[in-house]
Structure formats: structure tokens, C-alpha cells
Design a protein around this motif. Structure first.
Motif, PDB file in Angstrom:
ATOM      1  N   ASP A  76     105.064  24.331 -11.710  1.00 11.04           N
ATOM      2  CA  ASP A  76     104.172  23.825 -10.677  1.00 11.04           C
ATOM      3  C   ASP A  76     103.216  22.831 -11.342  1.00 11.04           C
ATOM      4  O   ASP A  76     102.476  23.183 -12.260  1.00 11.04           O
ATOM      5  CB  ASP A  76     103.389  24.988 -10.061  1.00 11.04           C
ATOM      6  N   LYS A  78     100.515  21.636 -10.486  1.00 13.53           N
ATOM      7  CA  LYS A  78      99.088  21.953 -10.358  1.00 13.53           C
ATOM      8  C   LYS A  78      98.641  23.054 -11.312  1.00 13.53           C
ATOM      9  O   LYS A  78      97.469  23.134 -11.665  1.00 13.53           O
ATOM     10  CB  LYS A  78      98.771  22.362  -8.912  1.00 13.53           C
ATOM     11  N   THR A  79      99.564  23.931 -11.723  1.00 16.44           N
ATOM     12  CA  THR A  79      99.142  25.120 -12.466  1.00 16.44           C
ATOM     13  C   THR A  79      99.831  25.309 -13.816  1.00 16.44           C
ATOM     14  O   THR A  79      99.383  26.143 -14.613  1.00 16.44           O
ATOM     15  CB  THR A  79      99.401  26.390 -11.626  1.00 16.44           C
ATOM     16  N   ALA A  80     100.902  24.587 -14.100  1.00 15.34           N
ATOM     17  CA  ALA A  80     101.730  24.871 -15.283  1.00 15.34           C
ATOM     18  C   ALA A  80     100.942  24.841 -16.581  1.00 15.34           C
ATOM     19  O   ALA A  80     101.137  25.695 -17.454  1.00 15.34           O
ATOM     20  CB  ALA A  80     102.902  23.885 -15.352  1.00 15.34           C
ATOM     21  N   LYS A  82      97.767  25.301 -16.829  1.00 14.20           N
ATOM     22  CA  LYS A  82      96.613  26.191 -16.743  1.00 14.20           C
ATOM     23  C   LYS A  82      96.996  27.636 -17.046  1.00 14.20           C
ATOM     24  O   LYS A  82      96.122  28.476 -17.280  1.00 14.20           O
ATOM     25  CB  LYS A  82      95.989  26.095 -15.350  1.00 14.20           C
ATOM     26  N   ASN A  83      98.294  27.919 -17.017  1.00 11.42           N
ATOM     27  CA  ASN A  83      98.795  29.252 -17.320  1.00 11.42           C
ATOM     28  C   ASN A  83      99.298  29.285 -18.759  1.00 11.42           C
ATOM     29  O   ASN A  83     100.085  28.433 -19.161  1.00 11.42           O
ATOM     30  CB  ASN A  83      99.929  29.607 -16.353  1.00 11.42           C
ATOM     31  N   LYS A  84      98.855  30.262 -19.530  1.00 15.07           N
ATOM     32  CA  LYS A  84      99.164  30.298 -20.967  1.00 15.07           C
ATOM     33  C   LYS A  84     100.667  30.330 -21.242  1.00 15.07           C
ATOM     34  O   LYS A  84     101.171  29.614 -22.105  1.00 15.07           O
ATOM     35  CB  LYS A  84      98.487  31.512 -21.607  1.00 15.07           C
ATOM     36  N   THR A  86     103.358  29.545 -19.165  1.00 14.02           N
ATOM     37  CA  THR A  86     104.117  28.354 -18.746  1.00 14.02           C
ATOM     38  C   THR A  86     103.716  27.140 -19.567  1.00 14.02           C
ATOM     39  O   THR A  86     104.546  26.270 -19.848  1.00 14.02           O
ATOM     40  CB  THR A  86     103.914  28.063 -17.245  1.00 14.02           C
ATOM     41  N   ALA A  87     102.456  27.068 -19.974  1.00 13.83           N
ATOM     42  CA  ALA A  87     102.012  25.943 -20.808  1.00 13.83           C
ATOM     43  C   ALA A  87     102.746  25.950 -22.146  1.00 13.83           C
ATOM     44  O   ALA A  87     103.178  24.896 -22.636  1.00 13.83           O
ATOM     45  CB  ALA A  87     100.504  26.008 -21.027  1.00 13.83           C
ATOM     46  N   ASP A 220     102.570  15.794  -6.097  1.00 11.53           N
ATOM     47  CA  ASP A 220     102.235  17.219  -6.202  1.00 11.53           C
ATOM     48  C   ASP A 220     101.238  17.525  -7.309  1.00 11.53           C
ATOM     49  O   ASP A 220     100.973  18.692  -7.604  1.00 11.53           O
ATOM     50  CB  ASP A 220     103.493  18.071  -6.363  1.00 11.53           C
ATOM     51  N   HIS A 221     100.668  16.496  -7.934  1.00 12.07           N
ATOM     52  CA  HIS A 221      99.607  16.723  -8.915  1.00 12.07           C
ATOM     53  C   HIS A 221      98.299  16.997  -8.184  1.00 12.07           C
ATOM     54  O   HIS A 221      98.034  16.436  -7.121  1.00 12.07           O
ATOM     55  CB  HIS A 221      99.433  15.493  -9.812  1.00 12.07           C
ATOM     56  N   ASP A 222      97.456  17.816  -8.788  1.00 13.65           N
ATOM     57  CA  ASP A 222      96.199  18.149  -8.102  1.00 13.65           C
ATOM     58  C   ASP A 222      95.237  16.971  -8.067  1.00 13.65           C
ATOM     59  O   ASP A 222      94.280  16.984  -7.291  1.00 13.65           O
ATOM     60  CB  ASP A 222      95.532  19.383  -8.722  1.00 13.65           C
TER      61      ASP A 222
END
Length: 245
Positions: A76, A78-80, A82-84, A86-87, A220-222
Motif C-alpha cells: 500500500d 500510503k502505509t508500506a 510506515k510499517n516496519k 513491509t518497509a 494512490d500516494h498520500d
């Protein structure tokens, strides 16, 4: 608008790809475009880009640059980062998918578009795809007539595969749309790229989108900005209309 999923044979395997074909093809020139994705892979936002280009008359190919790591994600935008977890996964895939790999794969991408009837081809890349679009134009100067980058990073870095170091190999036209403030493409890199392109006598434009942030042109970017994206599309169509027809 015809759409198909395909697998493209490369030197390292098979890359999944999406092909978008105009309902009615322009004459006399069949123009094609390779889209180099951003870090989040093939997804609806990339499909949207393919549809826009196809509706404008371009046979459009969007390959999965991460196919060597498949299956992966989905991510995602928007969140990729920001999540440890998935990052970490995403950074690993990005670092293992080198510029050299993508540029090698581009020979097969070009063959695919030419097989679809494209006689004149342009490239466009977003974020990590930006430098790949420019490097492709340098590696295949007689097959790529125009290259564009939107919020691409490290276009004039110290790395050996930095696009500015290959500027003297580019024969096509170049457009670079940079985010207003972008640590991956700071002012000093912009100046270095401009100097390299000018010294190489490449027909080019580098444009700063004041107020835009890295990723503004992908829906789809924030930090997506509709007005900024509209301007980017206008510039891209001008480039392709002048260079591919």
C-alpha cells in the motif's frame, strides 16, 4: 480499451507485464511507451497510468520490475514505508533490483512494444522508475526517442549508475519533473543533471514543481496532488507528441 496481462521473457526469467492498447491507433506513426513503476509494484494506480496513455493513443507497456522477487507484497503506497515489516521487505526488494537489471530487461520490453507495432518509443518513470527511464534512453539511444521522470530520485548522485553519467549517450528528448523539496533529488543534483544534459547537447527540460512532494503524480500516494498531476500529464503529452510523432 484493450488490456492484457502477459509474461515477457528476459535474460533472467519471465516478467509479468500489463499491455494497454488504444481503441483506435493513430496513423501514420505507431507510438509506444514503457512505464517504469514506482516502488509499490503493479496495482490500480499503475493501471490508471496505462489507461490514460492508451486513451491518448499510445501502446503502453507496464512491466513488473520486481519479478525476480515474485511473489511479493502487495504494498500500500500510503502505509508500506510506515510499517516496519513491509518497509524492510520493500527496501530489500528495491536494493536487489538494480539499475543494471532493469536496463538489461528493457531490451525485451522494447522488443515487445515493437512487436505490437510501435515504431517510435518513449519511456516514463515515477520515483525509483525515473532514473531507470533515463538510463534506458542512454542504453538504447536508437530505440528510445523520449524519456521522462516524475519525482525520480538520485538522477545525479555519486553512484556509478547515476543517469547524469550517461547523459552523453542519450539521443532522445528528456523531461524531468522534480518535487519542490525532495531529499532524493536536491538542488545540487538538479544542477549537476542540467549541466550534464546541456554539455551532452541533449534536448531537455528540468522543471521544479513548487509545493509538490515526492510521489505527487501517482494517485494512490498520500501526498498525491491532482493539480500537480494534471500539469505533469500536460507536460508528458507535449513531450511525446513532439518526440514520438
Amino acid at each position: 480499451m484493450p488490456f492484457s496481462e502477459m509474461k515477457i521473457k528476459t535474460a533472467d526469467g519471465e516478467a509479468d507485464a500489463w499491455l494497454f492498447t488504444p481503441d483506435s491507433r493513430p496513423e501514420p506513426v505507431e507510438a509506444g511507451v514503457i512505464v517504469y513503476m514506482d516502488a509499490f509494484g503493479l496495482r490500480p494506480a499503475m493501471s490508471e497510468i496505462g489507461e490514460i496513455l492508451a486513451n491518448a493513443g499510445y501502446v503502453t507497456l507496464i512491466p513488473d520490475l520486481f519479478y525476480r522477487n515474485a511473489p511479493y507484497g502487495p504494498f500500500d503506497a500510503k502505509t508500506a514505508f510506515k510499517n516496519k515489516d513491509t518497509a524492510k521487505e520493500l527496501r530489500g526488494i528495491m536494493s536487489s533490483t538494480t539499475q543494471a537489471m532493469t536496463i538489461s530487461d528493457t531490451a525485451a520490453f522494447l522488443d515487445t512494444l515493437e512487436g505490437e507495432g510501435a515504431k517510435s518509443i518513449g519511456t516514463v518513470g515515477y520515483c525509483m522508475g525515473g532514473p531507470r527511464a533515463l538510463n534506458a534512453a542512454a542504453r538504447y539511444p536508437d530505440r528510445i526517442a523520449a524519456a521522462a521522470s516524475f519525482h525520480g530520485g538520485n538522477l545525479a548522485s555519486d553512484a556509478e549508475d547515476s543517469p547524469h553519467k550517461a547523459a552523453n549517450k542519450i539521443k532522445g528528448r528528456v523531461y524531468v519533473g522534480s518535487a519542490g523539496v525532495d531529499k532524493s533529488f536536491p538542488p545540487e543534483q538538479s544542477a549537476k543533471l542540467a549541466q550534464a544534459l546541456r554539455e551532452a547537447e541533449v534536448d531537455h527540460i528540468i522543471e521544479n514543481y513548487v509545493g509538490m512532494q515526492h510521489g505527487w503524480a501517482v494517485s494512490d500516494h498520500d501526498i498525491y496532488d491532482a493539480e500537480g498531476a494534471k500539469r505533469a500529464w500536460k507536460r508528458l503529452f507535449t513531450l511525446f507528441e513532439e518526440a514520438l510523432h
